[in-house]
Scaffold this motif. Sequence first.
Motif, PDB file in Angstrom:
ATOM      1  N   VAL A   1       0.836  -1.202   0.000  1.00  0.00           N
ATOM      2  CA  VAL A   1       0.000   0.000   0.000  1.00  0.00           C
ATOM      3  C   VAL A   1       0.868   1.249   0.000  1.00  0.00           C
ATOM      4  O   VAL A   1       0.612   2.199  -0.758  1.00  0.00           O
ATOM      5  CB  VAL A   1      -0.965  -0.009   1.211  1.00  0.00           C
TER       6      VAL A   1
ATOM      7  N   CYS B   1       2.247   1.678  -3.364  1.00  0.00           N
ATOM      8  CA  CYS B   1       1.205   2.170  -4.281  1.00  0.00           C
ATOM      9  C   CYS B   1       1.040   3.672  -4.139  1.00  0.00           C
ATOM     10  O   CYS B   1       0.895   4.392  -5.131  1.00  0.00           O
ATOM     11  CB  CYS B   1      -0.131   1.492  -3.993  1.00  0.00           C
ATOM     12  N   ARG B   2       1.049   4.148  -2.908  1.00  0.00           N
ATOM     13  CA  ARG B   2       0.904   5.585  -2.662  1.00  0.00           C
ATOM     14  C   ARG B   2       2.063   6.377  -3.247  1.00  0.00           C
ATOM     15  O   ARG B   2       1.909   7.548  -3.577  1.00  0.00           O
ATOM     16  CB  ARG B   2       0.810   5.853  -1.161  1.00  0.00           C
TER      17      ARG B   2
ATOM     18  N   PHE C   1       0.744  -2.059  -7.090  1.00  0.00           N
ATOM     19  CA  PHE C   1      -0.701  -2.232  -7.210  1.00  0.00           C
ATOM     20  C   PHE C   1      -1.016  -3.552  -7.905  1.00  0.00           C
ATOM     21  O   PHE C   1      -1.940  -4.269  -7.509  1.00  0.00           O
ATOM     22  CB  PHE C   1      -1.353  -1.059  -7.959  1.00  0.00           C
TER      23      PHE C   1
ATOM     24  N   VAL D   1     -10.902   0.894  -5.042  1.00  0.00           N
ATOM     25  CA  VAL D   1      -9.632   0.778  -4.323  1.00  0.00           C
ATOM     26  C   VAL D   1      -8.619   1.767  -4.881  1.00  0.00           C
ATOM     27  O   VAL D   1      -7.932   2.464  -4.128  1.00  0.00           O
ATOM     28  CB  VAL D   1      -9.090  -0.673  -4.390  1.00  0.00           C
TER      29      VAL D   1
ATOM     30  N   LEU E   1      -7.291   4.445  -2.216  1.00  0.00           N
ATOM     31  CA  LEU E   1      -6.013   4.080  -1.606  1.00  0.00           C
ATOM     32  C   LEU E   1      -5.264   5.260  -0.984  1.00  0.00           C
ATOM     33  O   LEU E   1      -4.713   5.121   0.113  1.00  0.00           O
ATOM     34  CB  LEU E   1      -5.140   3.367  -2.637  1.00  0.00           C
TER      35      LEU E   1
ATOM     36  N   LEU F   1      -6.556   5.811   2.605  1.00  0.00           N
ATOM     37  CA  LEU F   1      -6.499   4.736   3.585  1.00  0.00           C
ATOM     38  C   LEU F   1      -5.601   5.169   4.737  1.00  0.00           C
ATOM     39  O   LEU F   1      -4.412   5.399   4.559  1.00  0.00           O
ATOM     40  CB  LEU F   1      -5.981   3.443   2.945  1.00  0.00           C
TER      41      LEU F   1
ATOM     42  N   PRO G   1      -2.514   1.628   6.548  1.00  0.00           N
ATOM     43  CA  PRO G   1      -2.152   0.669   5.506  1.00  0.00           C
ATOM     44  C   PRO G   1      -2.094  -0.780   5.994  1.00  0.00           C
ATOM     45  O   PRO G   1      -2.327  -1.701   5.221  1.00  0.00           O
ATOM     46  CB  PRO G   1      -0.775   1.139   5.036  1.00  0.00           C
TER      47      PRO G   1
ATOM     48  N   PHE H   1      -5.373  -3.129   5.466  1.00  0.00           N
ATOM     49  CA  PHE H   1      -5.832  -3.165   4.085  1.00  0.00           C
ATOM     50  C   PHE H   1      -6.957  -4.175   3.867  1.00  0.00           C
ATOM     51  O   PHE H   1      -7.956  -3.868   3.212  1.00  0.00           O
ATOM     52  CB  PHE H   1      -4.662  -3.474   3.135  1.00  0.00           C
TER      53      PHE H   1
END
Length: 175
Positions: free
Chosen positions: A7, A10-11, A18, A53, A57, A60, A63, A66
């Motif tokens: 996560v 991904c950020r 991802f 998602v 994301l 969130l 993390p 998740f």
Amino acid sequence: MTDELLVVRCRLGEREAFAELVRAWHDPVWNYVRRMLGPSRADDVAQEVWVAVVRGLPRLKEPGRFAPWLFTIARRAVADRLREEYARPETPLEEERASADPGDFADALVDRADLLAGLAGLPVGEREVLVLFYLQDLSLEDCAQVCAVPIGTVKSRLSRARRMLREQLTEKGCR
């Protein structure tokens, strides 16, 4: 690699992170949706979950949480689809069967078919906690978070779901 690390990656904009999340969680999400809505609608709703998602994301907060967050999104997508379908006029069962993928029925053994029919016959709340707890391996706390109910409610729904499923299967002559 942990979900939390994926996560965070991904950020930071890593597309491969991802893709790893999707690889790890697509089947559990799809199975949850399929058990809640049936096989003919699972693909579309699972796709909606992943779009949500991607959009959510960045917001969130934890993390490391998740999985419950993901299943909360899936639960909302299922509820939205059910709401849409309840608002539409009923379609004949034959149309529903005609649109279903015949490959989904090929692997249905008698016991499995009885179990799935029993699961489908449960009220949505009970079916949901049964699927989350036993089939998605979420903890009672995570189930409570996903369903937005106290843990005691999850326990009572789980107990009621087991009893109802056992009664249905006993009526059909299963052990």
